[in-house]
Design an enzyme around this catalytic site. Structure first.
Site, short mmCIF file in Angstrom:
data_model
loop_
_atom_site.label_atom_id
_atom_site.label_comp_id
_atom_site.label_asym_id
_atom_site.label_seq_id
_atom_site.Cartn_x
_atom_site.Cartn_y
_atom_site.Cartn_z
N LYS A 115 0.75 -1.18 -0.06
CA LYS A 115 0.03 0.08 0.04
C LYS A 115 0.73 1.17 0.06
O LYS A 115 0.38 2.21 -0.61
CB LYS A 115 -0.93 -0.06 1.28
N LYS A 197 -4.74 -11.24 -8.29
CA LYS A 197 -5.75 -11.98 -7.53
C LYS A 197 -6.99 -11.03 -8.06
O LYS A 197 -6.54 -9.80 -8.65
CB LYS A 197 -5.85 -12.10 -6.29
N LYS A 200 -11.00 -5.39 -5.45
CA LYS A 200 -12.37 -4.37 -5.44
C LYS A 200 -11.65 -2.95 -6.09
O LYS A 200 -12.33 -2.44 -6.99
CB LYS A 200 -12.29 -3.99 -4.03
P1 TYM Z 1 -10.92 -7.01 2.37
O1 TYM Z 1 -11.83 -5.90 2.25
O2 TYM Z 1 -9.67 -6.74 1.57
O3 TYM Z 1 -11.35 -8.16 1.60
C1 TYM Z 1 -12.55 -9.02 2.41
C2 TYM Z 1 -12.24 -10.41 2.51
O4 TYM Z 1 -11.92 -11.06 1.21
C3 TYM Z 1 -10.88 -11.74 0.90
N1 TYM Z 1 -10.51 -11.66 -0.45
C4 TYM Z 1 -10.09 -12.49 -1.08
N2 TYM Z 1 -10.23 -14.13 -0.86
C5 TYM Z 1 -9.73 -14.63 -1.96
N3 TYM Z 1 -9.26 -14.36 -3.29
C6 TYM Z 1 -9.33 -12.89 -3.37
N4 TYM Z 1 -8.83 -12.40 -4.63
C7 TYM Z 1 -9.73 -12.07 -2.44
N5 TYM Z 1 -9.68 -10.94 -2.36
C8 TYM Z 1 -10.23 -10.50 -0.97
C9 TYM Z 1 -10.18 -11.07 1.95
O5 TYM Z 1 -9.14 -12.07 2.49
C10 TYM Z 1 -11.13 -10.85 3.07
O6 TYM Z 1 -11.34 -12.02 3.93
N6 TYM Z 1 -8.18 -6.37 6.26
C11 TYM Z 1 -9.45 -7.02 5.99
C12 TYM Z 1 -10.61 -6.41 6.53
C13 TYM Z 1 -10.59 -6.55 8.02
C14 TYM Z 1 -10.78 -7.75 8.85
C15 TYM Z 1 -10.99 -7.31 10.15
C16 TYM Z 1 -10.91 -9.04 8.39
C17 TYM Z 1 -10.67 -5.49 8.82
N7 TYM Z 1 -10.74 -6.17 10.24
C18 TYM Z 1 -10.90 -8.43 11.11
C19 TYM Z 1 -10.86 -10.05 9.18
C20 TYM Z 1 -10.92 -9.61 10.68
C21 TYM Z 1 -9.64 -6.67 4.44
O7 TYM Z 1 -8.65 -5.68 3.95
O8 TYM Z 1 -10.40 -7.25 3.56
#
Ligand code: TYM
Length: 335
Positions: A115, A197, A200
């Site tokens: 990032k 991958k 968003k």
């Molecule tokens: P975020 O918003 O980037 O993604 C949400 C969830 O989707 C999963 N994910 C994927 N899994 C498989 N293949 C992909 N291409 C892919 N892209 C995204 C992510 O692994 C995630 O599970 N830091 C976290 C948000 C967060 C969080 C938490 C998660 C904040 N606090 C506490 C768990 C517990 C995040 O940025 O997810």
């Protein structure tokens, strides 16, 4: 007597439309866990501020993530579905955990380095301590299981480090949380262009979103990278072909998958046919979700009610943890 359910927590940032990676990495697991675990699932609006300081679209994005979770099968009566910023206790725990977090370790985190590279003019302290806030989200509920995709594995490792430091210094309060997937292996849903991958905010033309129209889904799948096909029976698949099979495994029937596996193995595969089938199966998978999301988004009163109810459940639970934390840390001067 009812056995006490184990605690599950996870979250998604409201930084754009949700995609198949979010679905298979996270939400499909939430849905599978909602009956047998005590679940806390939230929209990580505070985390989104680390990279998206402009908040004009935040409300709409938060509503969309809530609606997408519900449209995928999450039942707000069974789980606490809430917004991160509504649980103020998380901020307090984040502060305490920051004293157990070392700058050098945080600077080595892969997501921080990525990032920082993407946003060189906004390397703020919130970005550096992103994993500390994430640990606070999980620990505020004393969660044991955290359903996430593979990209979050390192954050879970960091959360366990803070648990051990806290418990060692102040006494046993938190269990060690683990990253969780129903099929045991954490998943990474690949993008359609064979590199990276689904995401968003990046790789948008090679990512399938739950909001995509049928024509876009077909277009994106038909454009997926392939080659002229294998020339030797049972040969190893290149990554981008493996990815297509992986997507097919997620949305098509076993028979369809086996059919194309066999065609690949005897070198008679026609990728055009495979992609056409995959596109149709993808449309059948995504379009009902998209339609449900739109219906939910039209009912703002319903979403407000869900958010309020979720915030109450999550706040009540978080306050129990904070009492334990303040006691363990001897921060209770009136007792
Ligand atoms: P975020 O918003 O980037 O993604 C949400 C969830 O989707 C999963 N994910 C994927 N899994 C498989 N293949 C992909 N291409 C892919 N892209 C995204 C992510 O692994 C995630 O599970 N830091 C976290 C948000 C967060 C969080 C938490 C998660 C904040 N606090 C506490 C768990 C517990 C995040 O940025 O997810």
């Amino acid at each position: 007597m009812n056995k006490k359910k184990e605690i599950v927590m996870s979250g998604i940032r409201p930084t754009g439309f949700l995609h198949l990676g979010n679905y298979f990495g996270a939400i499909s697991n939430y849905v599978k866990m909602q009956d047998d675990f005590e679940c806390f699932f939230m929209v990580a609006d505070l985390h989104s501020l680390t990279t998206h300081p402009d908040t004009k679209e935040l409300k709409g994005n938060v509503h969309r993530v809530l609606a997408e979770n519900i449209a995928c099968g999450l039942d707000p009566e069974k789980v606490a579905l809430y917004c991160q910023s509504h649980v103020h206790q998380t901020g307090e725990l984040y502060l305490y955990l920051n004293m157990l977090a070392y700058k050098g370790e945080l600077e080595k985190t892969a997501t921080f380095k990525d990032k920082a590279r993407l946003h060189p003019d906004n390397i703020n302290a919130g970005l550096l301590t992103y994993p500390v806030l994430m640990a606070a989200d999980i620990l505020i509920h004393r969660a044991k299981y955290v359903p996430v995709g593979k990209d979050q594995e390192q954050h879970l490792e960091i959360a366990r480090t803070y648990v051990n430091r806290f418990n060692h210094r102040y006494g046993e309060v938190f269990p060690e949380p683990v990253a969780y997937n129903f099929d045991n292996k954490l998943v990474k849903v690949p993008s359609l262009d064979g590199g990276g991958k689904m995401s968003k905010s990046e790789n948008k033309l090679a990512t399938l979103y739950l909001a995509d129209e049928d024509t876009d889904i077909r277009k994106k799948v038909m454009k997926a990278k392939t080659d002229s096909g294998p020339v030797e029976n049972n040969s190893k698949k290149p990554d981008y072909i493996e990815n297509l099979f992986l997507l097919m495994k997620l949305v098509s029937t076993k028979e369809t998958l086996n059919h194309f596996e066999d065609r690949y193995n005897d070198c008679s595969i026609r990728y055009g046919d495979m992609k056409k089938q995959l596109a149709e199966d993808m449309v059948s998978f995504i379009s009902p979700i998209r339609n449900k999301v739109n219906a939910i988004l039209d009912d703002e009163a319903y979403l407000q009610k869900i958010m309020k109810h979720g915030a109450e459940k999550a706040t009540e639970h978080a306050e129990i943890t904070m009492k334990m934390v303040r006691n363990a840390m001897h921060l209770n001067y009136f007792i």
